[in-house]
Design an enzyme around this catalytic site. Structure first.
Site, PDB file in Angstrom:
ATOM      1  N   ARG A 121       0.813  -1.232   0.000  1.00 28.50           N
ATOM      2  CA  ARG A 121       0.000   0.000   0.000  1.00 28.50           C
ATOM      3  C   ARG A 121       0.843   1.277   0.000  1.00 28.50           C
ATOM      4  NH1 ARG A 121      -3.019  -3.380   3.160  1.00 28.50           N
ATOM      5  NH2 ARG A 121      -4.827  -4.109   2.010  1.00 28.50           N
ATOM      6  N   ARG A 242      -3.347  21.901 -15.663  1.00 29.99           N
ATOM      7  CA  ARG A 242      -2.421  20.879 -16.154  1.00 29.99           C
ATOM      8  C   ARG A 242      -2.613  20.628 -17.651  1.00 29.99           C
ATOM      9  NH1 ARG A 242      -0.161  16.102 -12.066  1.00 29.99           N
ATOM     10  NH2 ARG A 242       1.187  15.195 -13.621  1.00 29.99           N
ATOM     11  N   ASN A 246      -0.448  19.863 -22.295  1.00 34.76           N
ATOM     12  CA  ASN A 246      -0.794  19.055 -23.463  1.00 34.76           C
ATOM     13  C   ASN A 246      -0.639  19.809 -24.772  1.00 34.76           C
ATOM     14  OD1 ASN A 246      -1.299  16.612 -22.334  1.00 34.76           O
ATOM     15  ND2 ASN A 246      -3.450  17.035 -21.946  1.00 34.76           N
ATOM     16  N   HIS A 249      -0.046  17.978 -27.948  1.00 31.11           N
ATOM     17  CA  HIS A 249      -0.307  16.572 -27.666  1.00 31.11           C
ATOM     18  C   HIS A 249      -1.644  16.072 -28.208  1.00 31.11           C
ATOM     19  CE1 HIS A 249       3.205  17.004 -25.148  1.00 31.11           C
ATOM     20  NE2 HIS A 249       3.155  15.742 -24.760  1.00 31.11           N
ATOM     21  N   HIS A 253      -0.943  12.840 -30.132  1.00 29.41           N
ATOM     22  CA  HIS A 253      -1.441  11.487 -29.847  1.00 29.41           C
ATOM     23  C   HIS A 253      -2.061  10.868 -31.097  1.00 29.41           C
ATOM     24  CE1 HIS A 253      -1.653  12.588 -25.329  1.00 29.41           C
ATOM     25  NE2 HIS A 253      -0.503  12.006 -25.616  1.00 29.41           N
TER      26      HIS A 253
HETATM   27  N1  LIG Z   1       4.683  10.074 -15.633  1.00 28.25           N
HETATM   28  C1  LIG Z   1       4.593  11.065 -16.478  1.00 28.25           C
HETATM   29  O1  LIG Z   1       4.112  12.158 -16.163  1.00 28.25           O
HETATM   30  C2  LIG Z   1       5.104  10.870 -17.886  1.00 28.25           C
HETATM   31  C3  LIG Z   1       5.258  11.977 -18.734  1.00 28.25           C
HETATM   32  C4  LIG Z   1       5.793  11.778 -20.003  1.00 28.25           C
HETATM   33  C5  LIG Z   1       6.167  10.508 -20.408  1.00 28.25           C
HETATM   34  N2  LIG Z   1       5.994   9.444 -19.562  1.00 28.25           N
HETATM   35  C6  LIG Z   1       6.413   8.085 -19.967  1.00 28.25           C
HETATM   36  O2  LIG Z   1       7.820   8.075 -20.120  1.00 28.25           O
HETATM   37  C7  LIG Z   1       8.162   6.986 -20.982  1.00 28.25           C
HETATM   38  C8  LIG Z   1       9.248   7.461 -21.941  1.00 28.25           C
HETATM   39  O3  LIG Z   1      10.385   7.852 -21.209  1.00 28.25           O
HETATM   40  P1  LIG Z   1      11.821   8.038 -21.874  1.00 28.25           P
HETATM   41  O4  LIG Z   1      11.665   8.820 -23.127  1.00 28.25           O
HETATM   42  O5  LIG Z   1      12.724   8.549 -20.822  1.00 28.25           O
HETATM   43  O6  LIG Z   1      12.179   6.566 -22.353  1.00 28.25           O
HETATM   44  P2  LIG Z   1      13.003   5.364 -21.645  1.00 28.25           P
HETATM   45  O7  LIG Z   1      12.836   5.359 -20.182  1.00 28.25           O
HETATM   46  O8  LIG Z   1      12.646   4.129 -22.381  1.00 28.25           O
HETATM   47  O9  LIG Z   1      14.518   5.743 -21.992  1.00 28.25           O
HETATM   48  C9  LIG Z   1      14.921   5.801 -23.326  1.00 28.25           C
HETATM   49  C10 LIG Z   1      16.157   4.945 -23.596  1.00 28.25           C
HETATM   50  O10 LIG Z   1      17.309   5.600 -23.075  1.00 28.25           O
HETATM   51  C11 LIG Z   1      18.051   4.722 -22.226  1.00 28.25           C
HETATM   52  N3  LIG Z   1      18.670   5.593 -21.222  1.00 28.25           N
HETATM   53  C12 LIG Z   1      18.057   6.214 -20.213  1.00 28.25           C
HETATM   54  N4  LIG Z   1      18.907   7.055 -19.607  1.00 28.25           N
HETATM   55  C13 LIG Z   1      20.099   6.924 -20.224  1.00 28.25           C
HETATM   56  C14 LIG Z   1      21.371   7.536 -20.052  1.00 28.25           C
HETATM   57  N5  LIG Z   1      21.566   8.508 -19.153  1.00 28.25           N
HETATM   58  N6  LIG Z   1      22.379   7.156 -20.861  1.00 28.25           N
HETATM   59  C15 LIG Z   1      22.163   6.221 -21.827  1.00 28.25           C
HETATM   60  N7  LIG Z   1      20.977   5.633 -22.055  1.00 28.25           N
HETATM   61  C16 LIG Z   1      19.957   5.981 -21.256  1.00 28.25           C
HETATM   62  C17 LIG Z   1      17.048   3.742 -21.733  1.00 28.25           C
HETATM   63  O11 LIG Z   1      17.661   2.564 -21.317  1.00 28.25           O
HETATM   64  C18 LIG Z   1      16.150   3.568 -22.961  1.00 28.25           C
HETATM   65  O12 LIG Z   1      16.714   2.673 -23.855  1.00 28.25           O
HETATM   66  C19 LIG Z   1       6.883   6.557 -21.675  1.00 28.25           C
HETATM   67  O13 LIG Z   1       6.479   5.310 -21.165  1.00 28.25           O
HETATM   68  C20 LIG Z   1       5.876   7.622 -21.287  1.00 28.25           C
HETATM   69  O14 LIG Z   1       4.561   7.121 -21.168  1.00 28.25           O
HETATM   70  C21 LIG Z   1       5.484   9.613 -18.313  1.00 28.25           C
HETATM   71 ZN   LIG Z   2       4.761  14.640 -23.899  1.00 23.34          ZN
END
Ligand SMILES: NC(=O)c1ccc[n+]([C@@H]2O[C@H](COP(=O)([O-])OP(=O)(O)OC[C@H]3O[C@@H](n4cnc5c(N)ncnc54)[C@H](O)[C@@H]3O)[C@@H](O)[C@H]2O)c1
Ligand SMILES: [Zn+2]
Length: 365
Positions: A121, A242, A246, A249, A253
């Site tokens: 939790r 918030r 977007n 976006h 999307h």
């Molecule tokens: N929670 C939120 O508010 C929110 C907002 C936007 C996006 N997201 C989510 O974030 C995700 C995308 O995140 P992302 O773009 O960071 O992708 P990711 O986490 O897959 O990272 C991208 C790639 O870079 C590599 N990597 C990460 N840091 C590195 C570093 N310092 N050096 C070398 N390689 C590195 C990872 O291993 C991966 O292969 C999606 O699932 C999306 O839905 C969430």
């Molecule tokens: Zn975004």
């Protein structure tokens, strides 16, 4: 090191942004008076480069982390990986007073945050984002989650982290395409809220792409500050503020769906902002010169601004956008720029106009 405060109904927290933030992890945990065990959720590639700095800092403060690597890529944000995380937490005897620290991009952060918010939790959670996207966006604001077979981010929670560590140094090892695509979100912050951030991108495009540390630090601090301010006032996306995050976006999307997610999110956002600005010009809300400025900076950053008719069809994009809308039981809402640095939300855009913008920007039928 810059400290950015974020307010939340559960507890306020601090984003530590700057060079060497990972090396401060131990001190940050001490400052939270944390005395439990630390479970580090990370990925092989990230761990190879950046686990030593984190481990050293935790060890110096007397913490011995348990490290768990999950697979790389979006597929790791799954119920299967989540179950594996719970199993390891249980096997290693993690309790309510303990902590999960995610070291990685948005994937590790979303998955780790969801695991932390639901295991027993809820245990403490620290998000150490290692991509530019994580540092400017996903690590702040408390949205966690995993994907289901039916779609992205369909299971999740709002769960504020106890701290966010955004180390500029880790961006040195980020693959170039990831870096470039993430700049779309930075342009977004400039257009919605911060004309001086926008000007910085115009002036320092080269240095930004070459990862000049001073420029990167300013980019991360300014972007993170905007995200922090917006989510502090609208934590659960109920007050409408918030929504401005977007920008680009609604269209974006649609593009991602049309491309079956085989494109960078940042590229979709860039195309989406190009469309939104054109729409705003057509609606006589935006000076065409401002649209050109946005176009120029996106181009200089190596981001796409025109739709390729072979890849994108207006009918399919419209369908994807309408489907999103139906899910929210609402109107198609567009965040449209009035100027560089300010946007407004409009729900009264005729569908025929949206379609003609898509065609104008290059989409096929
Ligand atoms: N929670 C939120 O508010 C929110 C907002 C936007 C996006 N997201 C989510 O974030 C995700 C995308 O995140 P992302 O773009 O960071 O992708 P990711 O986490 O897959 O990272 C991208 C790639 O870079 C590599 N990597 C990460 N840091 C590195 C570093 N310092 N050096 C070398 N390689 C590195 C990872 O291993 C991966 O292969 C999606 O699932 C999306 O839905 C969430
Ligand atoms: Zn975004």
């Amino acid at each position: 090191m810059k400290k950015i405060k974020v307010k939340s109904s559960k507890h306020d927290y601090t984003v530590w942004a700057g060079k060497g933030a990972l090396g401060m992890a131990g001190k940050v945990l001490k400052s939270l008076a944390f005395q439990g065990k630390v479970f580090v959720l990370t990925q092989k590639k990230v761990a190879r480069h950046h686990l030593p700095a984190l481990r050293g800092s935790l060890a110096a403060a007397g913490y011995k982390p348990e490290v768990f690597e999950v697979p790389d890529g979006e597929k790791a944000k799954s119920m299967g990986t989540l179950a594996a995380v719970y199993s390891r937490l249980l096997a290693k005897g993690f309790e309510r007073r303990d902590m999960l620290l995610a070291l990685g991009g948005g994937v590790a952060g979303d998955l780790g945050g969801y695991a932390a918010s639901t295991y027993l939790r809820g245990i403490r959670f620290v998000n150490a984002g290692t991509t530019l996207l994580a540092q400017v966006d996903s690590s702040i604001g408390g949205k966690t989650g995993v994907n289901l077979a039916e779609g992205k981010n369909l299971a999740g929670t709002f769960y504020p982290p106890h701290a966010v560590l955004s180390d500029i140094d880790v961006l040195k090892t980020l693959p170039e395409p990831e870096l470039r695509a993430s700049y779309a979100e930075v342009v977004k912050y400039g257009v919605i809220r911060d004309v001086s951030l926008f000007r910085l991108l115009e002036r320092e495009t080269e240095s930004a792409l070459l990862r000049n540390p001073a420029v990167l630090e300013e980019v991360v601090v300014r972007s993170a500050s905007i995200k922090a301010a917006v989510v502090s006032r609208d934590e659960f996306e109920t007050r409408g503020e918030r929504m401005i995050l977007n920008y680009g976006h609604t269209f974006g999307h649609g593009f991602e769906k049309n491309a079956r997610y085989r494109m960078f999110h940042g590229d979709a956002v860039s195309l989406g902002m190009a469309c939104a600005a054109r729409l705003a010009v057509r609606m006589k809300m935006l000076d065409p010169f401002a649209e050109l400025r946005q176009l120029a900076v996106l181009r200089k950053l190596g981001l796409p601004v025109l739709l390729d008719a072979k890849r994108f069809q207006s009918a399919a994009i419209m369908k994807a956008m309408m489907h999103d809308k139906k899910k929210r039981a609402g109107k198609l809402r567009f965040v449209l720029p009035e100027n560089i640095g300010s946007v407004t939300v409009r729900q009264d855009v005729p569908l025929s106009r949206v379609r003609s913008i898509l065609r104008e920007m290059g989409a096929g039928r």
